[in-house]
Design a protein around this motif. Structure first.
Motif, PDB file in Angstrom:
ATOM      1  N   GLY A  15     -23.349  70.563 -45.056  1.00 18.70           N
ATOM      2  CA  GLY A  15     -23.766  71.878 -44.585  1.00 18.70           C
ATOM      3  C   GLY A  15     -24.076  71.931 -43.106  1.00 18.70           C
ATOM      4  N   LEU A  68     -20.995  77.868 -48.627  1.00 14.67           N
ATOM      5  CA  LEU A  68     -22.401  77.515 -48.835  1.00 14.67           C
ATOM      6  C   LEU A  68     -22.759  77.567 -50.310  1.00 14.67           C
ATOM      7  CD1 LEU A  68     -23.990  79.360 -45.781  1.00 14.67           C
ATOM      8  CD2 LEU A  68     -23.728  76.891 -46.090  1.00 14.67           C
ATOM      9  N   ALA A  69     -22.149  78.500 -51.054  1.00 20.31           N
ATOM     10  CA  ALA A  69     -22.370  78.534 -52.503  1.00 20.31           C
ATOM     11  C   ALA A  69     -21.838  77.264 -53.148  1.00 20.31           C
ATOM     12  CB  ALA A  69     -21.702  79.774 -53.100  1.00 20.31           C
ATOM     13  N   ASP A  82     -24.300  74.413 -52.794  1.00 30.72           N
ATOM     14  CA  ASP A  82     -25.345  74.489 -53.813  1.00 30.72           C
ATOM     15  C   ASP A  82     -24.835  73.965 -55.154  1.00 30.72           C
ATOM     16  OD1 ASP A  82     -27.125  75.560 -52.022  1.00 30.72           O
ATOM     17  OD2 ASP A  82     -26.703  77.640 -52.569  1.00 30.72           O
ATOM     18  N   GLU A  83     -23.602  74.353 -55.503  1.00 30.74           N
ATOM     19  CA  GLU A  83     -23.019  73.872 -56.759  1.00 30.74           C
ATOM     20  C   GLU A  83     -22.855  72.357 -56.738  1.00 30.74           C
ATOM     21  OE1 GLU A  83     -19.880  76.165 -58.976  1.00 30.74           O
ATOM     22  OE2 GLU A  83     -19.673  77.114 -57.010  1.00 30.74           O
ATOM     23  N   SER A  91     -24.553  70.130 -55.125  1.00 31.51           N
ATOM     24  CA  SER A  91     -25.837  69.445 -55.292  1.00 31.51           C
ATOM     25  C   SER A  91     -26.235  69.414 -56.775  1.00 31.51           C
ATOM     26  CB  SER A  91     -26.919  70.135 -54.459  1.00 31.51           C
ATOM     27  OG  SER A  91     -27.138  71.458 -54.906  1.00 31.51           O
ATOM     28  N   PHE A  92     -25.847  70.433 -57.518  1.00 27.87           N
ATOM     29  CA  PHE A  92     -26.098  70.464 -58.957  1.00 27.87           C
ATOM     30  C   PHE A  92     -25.220  69.438 -59.681  1.00 27.87           C
ATOM     31  CE2 PHE A  92     -25.066  72.568 -63.122  1.00 27.87           C
ATOM     32  CZ  PHE A  92     -26.295  72.339 -63.723  1.00 27.87           C
TER      33      PHE A  92
END
Length: 406
Positions: free
Chosen positions: A73, A214-215, A218-219, A221-222
């Motif tokens: 990021g 950016l979405a 986040d995914e 990292s999940f």
């Protein structure tokens, strides 16, 4: 802009001694003669600051931005700045052997390139079912500096202009998204656009790409809760818990499942399926959640199948080369076409050595791909690997000899 494989300009040895090995670099350095101080630098970029007081005419380098990537990021702020300032030029991103470049016109994404084979237009055309891999390989042999792959594919009627545009757009988006995920490395932005070197000219909204990228971060990292990195080793397993599905997965998860006939790293699986890191990680996460995968950290360096090492690797190559020599003698030439077709049918339908021959296609000279054979046995115990290769290839040669004498 420098590319992988370009000549080296400077060499620095272990003692810190610097040697200029390029005449062009020597001329450029001569025009900047003076005293310099080495600034804190990244692993890929060296920065120097002039220390003498002599006033010299300015010489624009074209480099507007440069720096270090310190986490997934990090580049979002850089890309947002490029978009806001409506820069024109190319952002080069370096991470170990990985090279990516994003070209912008007035802050909008114009083109994207990557050193990863799975992130190139040809690989995505295969992934989306737009072209047969063999046809793609044939077209790539005609590529020159003047004739690009896309032009050749359209001229030969292998893909439509519309399909080429759609996949080129998707390719640029995928490279943009994967660039955002790079956690370590360096970057620099060079002003100006080399129009004649652009494979395509798109005009994609950078702001929209940033929001989706950016979405994805986040995914990702999940997903990392089950798939910590692209170095993990994935192995097939069948779900044993009651209520879990027992049929094979579908979609991109199925593509990943199919190449895991032997244990592989996620990085290798992503390359073989042309899925790319994000899609492959997402597919692996889904498979792991359903109980289809065993995920483990590598306990030792992984030896890639296309670069065999040690005595075993040499023995494997010797066995393949010996079989190929016999096959070339029996199947080579135009008169061997019917016999090659029979041999290919034998390879495709063999049950005992199905795993050995998976995805193997006979070349025009009758030989087998060393790389594909090695990939098929990669991950098996050493004793089994060599035995399977020797027995399977001997069986194929004996079959061809039998058919040749009919």
């Amino acid at each position: 802009m420098p590319r992988p494989g370009d000549p080296v300009d400077l060499e620095i040895d272990d003692s810190g001694e610097v040697q200029v090995v390029s005449r062009a670099a020597q001329r450029r350095l001569a025009s900047a003669a003076g005293g310099y101080r080495l600034l804190p630098s990244t692993g890929d970029l060296l920065l120097f600051q002039r220390q003498d007081d002599e006033v010299r005419p300015s010489r624009p380098s074209g480099v507007s931005l440069c720096g270090e990537i310190a986490g997934a990021g990090t580049l979002a702020n850089v890309l947002n700045f490029i978009h806001f300032c409506q820069f024109e030029g190319t952002l080069a991103v370096l991470s170990g052997p990985l090279r990516k470049q994003l070209t912008f016109r007035r802050g909008q994404l114009l083109s994207a390139g990557s050193s990863l084979p799975e992130e190139r237009v040809g690989a995505l055309l295969v992934r989306f079912g737009k072209i047969d891999p063999v046809k793609l390989d044939e077209a790539q042999e005609e590529v020159t500096l003047e004739r690009r792959l896309g032009t050749i594919l359209v001229e030969r009627g292998l893909v439509s202009a519309g399909d080429l545009y759609d996949v080129s757009k998707r390719q640029a988006e995928e490279v943009f998204f994967s660039t955002l995920l790079i956690a370590r490395g360096s970057f620099y932005f060079v002003q100006g656009i080399e129009e004649d070197k652009l494979p395509v000219r798109l005009h994609l909204d950078t702001q929209s790409l940033l929001i989706e990228g950016l979405a994805r971060i986040d995914e990702m990292s999940f997903f990392r809760s089950l798939i910590p990195s692209s170095a993990v080793i994935l192995s097939r397993r069948r779900p044993t818990m009651p209520g879990l599905p027992t049929s094979e997965p579908q979609g991109e998860a199925r593509l990943l499942w199919q190449v895991l006939d032997v244990p592989r790293t996620l990085a290798d699986a992503a390359r073989l399926t042309n899925l790319g890191e994000f899609a492959a990680t997402k597919a692996a996460f889904a498979l792991a959640q359903m109980g289809y995968l065993e995920v483990r950290e590598p306990s030792e360096p992984v030896v890639t199948a296309d670069v065999p090492q040690t005595g075993l690797g040499e023995a494997l190559l010797e066995a393949i080369d010996a079989a190929n020599a016999a096959l070339a003698r029996l199947l080579g030439g135009g008169e061997g076409r019917a016999l090659r077709q029979a041999a290919q049918a034998f390879v495709d339908g063999h049950t005992r050595f199905h795993d050995l021959f998976r995805g193997v296609a006979l070349a025009e000279d009758g030989t087998l791909s060393r790389r594909q054979v090695l990939l098929n046995v990669d991950g098996l115990p050493d004793a089994e690997r060599l035995g399977m290769v020797r027995r399977g290839l001997a069986d194929l040669v004996h079959f061809v000899e039998f058919m040749a004498n009919q």
